[in-house]
Design an enzyme around this catalytic site. Structure first.
Site, PDB file in Angstrom:
ATOM      1  N   GLY A 241     -12.602  14.536  -9.281  1.00 41.38           N
ATOM      2  CA  GLY A 241     -11.580  14.205  -8.299  1.00 41.38           C
ATOM      3  C   GLY A 241     -10.549  13.285  -8.927  1.00 41.38           C
ATOM      4  O   GLY A 241     -10.837  12.619  -9.935  1.00 41.38           O
TER       5      GLY A 241
ATOM      6  N   GLN B 274      -3.846   7.096  -8.907  1.00 42.42           N
ATOM      7  CA  GLN B 274      -4.496   6.937 -10.217  1.00 42.42           C
ATOM      8  C   GLN B 274      -3.572   7.352 -11.357  1.00 42.42           C
ATOM      9  O   GLN B 274      -3.845   7.028 -12.512  1.00 42.42           O
ATOM     10  CB  GLN B 274      -5.787   7.770 -10.289  1.00 42.42           C
ATOM     11  CG  GLN B 274      -6.925   7.200  -9.459  1.00 42.42           C
ATOM     12  CD  GLN B 274      -8.184   8.011  -9.643  1.00 42.42           C
ATOM     13  OE1 GLN B 274      -8.370   9.027  -8.982  1.00 42.42           O
ATOM     14  NE2 GLN B 274      -9.054   7.606 -10.548  1.00 42.42           N
TER      15      GLN B 274
ATOM     16  N   CYS C 128     -15.569   6.362 -12.187  1.00 41.84           N
ATOM     17  CA  CYS C 128     -14.166   6.542 -11.820  1.00 41.84           C
ATOM     18  C   CYS C 128     -13.343   6.764 -13.085  1.00 41.84           C
ATOM     19  O   CYS C 128     -13.531   6.062 -14.078  1.00 41.84           O
ATOM     20  CB  CYS C 128     -13.676   5.291 -11.092  1.00 41.84           C
ATOM     21  SG  CYS C 128     -11.966   5.401 -10.554  1.00 41.84           S
ATOM     22  N   LEU C 129     -12.422   7.719 -13.051  1.00 39.42           N
ATOM     23  CA  LEU C 129     -11.576   7.988 -14.219  1.00 39.42           C
ATOM     24  C   LEU C 129     -10.686   6.791 -14.548  1.00 39.42           C
ATOM     25  O   LEU C 129     -10.198   6.680 -15.673  1.00 39.42           O
ATOM     26  CB  LEU C 129     -10.708   9.233 -13.973  1.00 39.42           C
ATOM     27  CG  LEU C 129     -11.474  10.559 -13.844  1.00 39.42           C
ATOM     28  CD1 LEU C 129     -10.508  11.714 -13.634  1.00 39.42           C
ATOM     29  CD2 LEU C 129     -12.331  10.822 -15.079  1.00 39.42           C
TER      30      LEU C 129
ATOM     31  N   HIS D 294     -14.567   8.896  -2.061  1.00 38.49           N
ATOM     32  CA  HIS D 294     -14.053   8.138  -3.207  1.00 38.49           C
ATOM     33  C   HIS D 294     -12.532   8.309  -3.313  1.00 38.49           C
ATOM     34  O   HIS D 294     -11.799   7.332  -3.514  1.00 38.49           O
ATOM     35  CB  HIS D 294     -14.777   8.638  -4.466  1.00 38.49           C
ATOM     36  CG  HIS D 294     -14.394   7.965  -5.744  1.00 38.49           C
ATOM     37  ND1 HIS D 294     -15.266   7.160  -6.458  1.00 38.49           N
ATOM     38  CD2 HIS D 294     -13.246   7.992  -6.465  1.00 38.49           C
ATOM     39  CE1 HIS D 294     -14.648   6.719  -7.552  1.00 38.49           C
ATOM     40  NE2 HIS D 294     -13.418   7.210  -7.580  1.00 38.49           N
ATOM     41  N   GLU D 295     -12.059   9.551  -3.164  1.00 38.35           N
ATOM     42  CA  GLU D 295     -10.610   9.804  -3.302  1.00 38.35           C
ATOM     43  C   GLU D 295      -9.813   9.214  -2.143  1.00 38.35           C
ATOM     44  O   GLU D 295      -8.725   8.665  -2.345  1.00 38.35           O
ATOM     45  CB  GLU D 295     -10.330  11.314  -3.414  1.00 38.35           C
ATOM     46  CG  GLU D 295     -10.942  12.002  -4.628  1.00 38.35           C
ATOM     47  CD  GLU D 295     -10.804  11.233  -5.917  1.00 38.35           C
ATOM     48  OE1 GLU D 295      -9.761  10.605  -6.153  1.00 38.35           O
ATOM     49  OE2 GLU D 295     -11.767  11.225  -6.705  1.00 38.35           O
TER      50      GLU D 295
ATOM     51  N   HIS E 111      -9.343   5.678  -2.744  1.00 39.73           N
ATOM     52  CA  HIS E 111      -8.249   5.424  -3.700  1.00 39.73           C
ATOM     53  C   HIS E 111      -6.909   5.355  -2.972  1.00 39.73           C
ATOM     54  O   HIS E 111      -6.089   4.473  -3.228  1.00 39.73           O
ATOM     55  CB  HIS E 111      -8.171   6.536  -4.751  1.00 39.73           C
ATOM     56  CG  HIS E 111      -9.007   6.290  -5.969  1.00 39.73           C
ATOM     57  ND1 HIS E 111      -8.923   5.140  -6.715  1.00 39.73           N
ATOM     58  CD2 HIS E 111      -9.932   7.065  -6.586  1.00 39.73           C
ATOM     59  CE1 HIS E 111      -9.766   5.213  -7.738  1.00 39.73           C
ATOM     60  NE2 HIS E 111     -10.394   6.368  -7.681  1.00 39.73           N
TER      61      HIS E 111
HETATM   62 ZN    ZN Z   1     -11.852   6.946  -8.916  1.00 42.07          ZN
END
Ligand code: ZN
Length: 183
Positions: A46, A51, A89-90, A131-132, A135
């Site tokens: 995701g 981000q 998380c990226l 999670h998204e 964000h």
């Molecule tokens: Zn993340």
């Protein structure tokens, strides 16, 4: 294929609430394609617009070939149960922690064509959707781990960033634990 710059923890874009998209435009559709490319490049499941430094209420999710979603203005309309699992998380590479989330969610969102969709998710999909959407509200998963664990993970993060400048990823995709969801 365009790769977008993935912002790291410390970037102010990750801490802002993204405003709703008024109507899904061609520019949004091109952006969504780039989000998918960037997410796959980093082997994530995701990725949210903020981000990559764009404050628009847009995210992409892909937990497997049958579960691939562009989410515009996503809202959780139902949540049920709770389950604690490891998450990553990226924007916080190589840091993983257990997060308690609803076990099942229903999300309403526009897709890339502007059509309203209802997405039901359990297990990994439910986790990534939450999670998204977090964000897009300026929340990262570290905000949802216990205070003691959070301090430890933030220390670990700061140590991993020692001597490194900048708040955008410039690494090649790393290998990660198979079962940890990175989003
Ligand atoms: Zn993340």
């Amino acid at each position: 294929m365009s790769l977008l710059p993935v912002h790291l923890l410390g970037s102010s874009a990750l801490r802002q609430r993204s405003p709703e998209v008024a109507a899904v435009s061609d520019r949004d559709r091109a952006f969504i394609a780039d989000l998918f490319d960037t997410m796959r490049h980093y082997k994530g499941v995701g990725l949210a617009a903020n981000q990559v430094g764009e404050l628009r209420r847009i995210a992409v999710v892909e937990t497997d070939a049958e579960h691939r979603y562009a989410l515009v203005n996503p809202v959780i309309v139902e949540r049920e149960g709770s389950i604690k699992e490891e998450e990553g998380c990226l924007s916080i590479p190589d840091i993983y922690g257990d997060v308690e989330r609803a076990a099942h969610v229903v999300v309403e969102a526009l897709d890339e064509t502007g059509v309203k969709r209802r997405i039901e998710g359990s297990e990994l999909l439910a986790r990534v959707l939450q999670h998204e959407i977090d964000h897009l509200d300026g929340i990262v998963f570290l905000d949802r781990v216990g205070p003691f664990k959070r301090r430890r993970l933030i220390k670990q993060w700061e140590k991993s960033r020692e001597g490194k400048a900048g708040l955008v990823r410039d690494d090649v995709p790393e290998s990660a634990p198979e079962d940890a969801a990175k989003a």
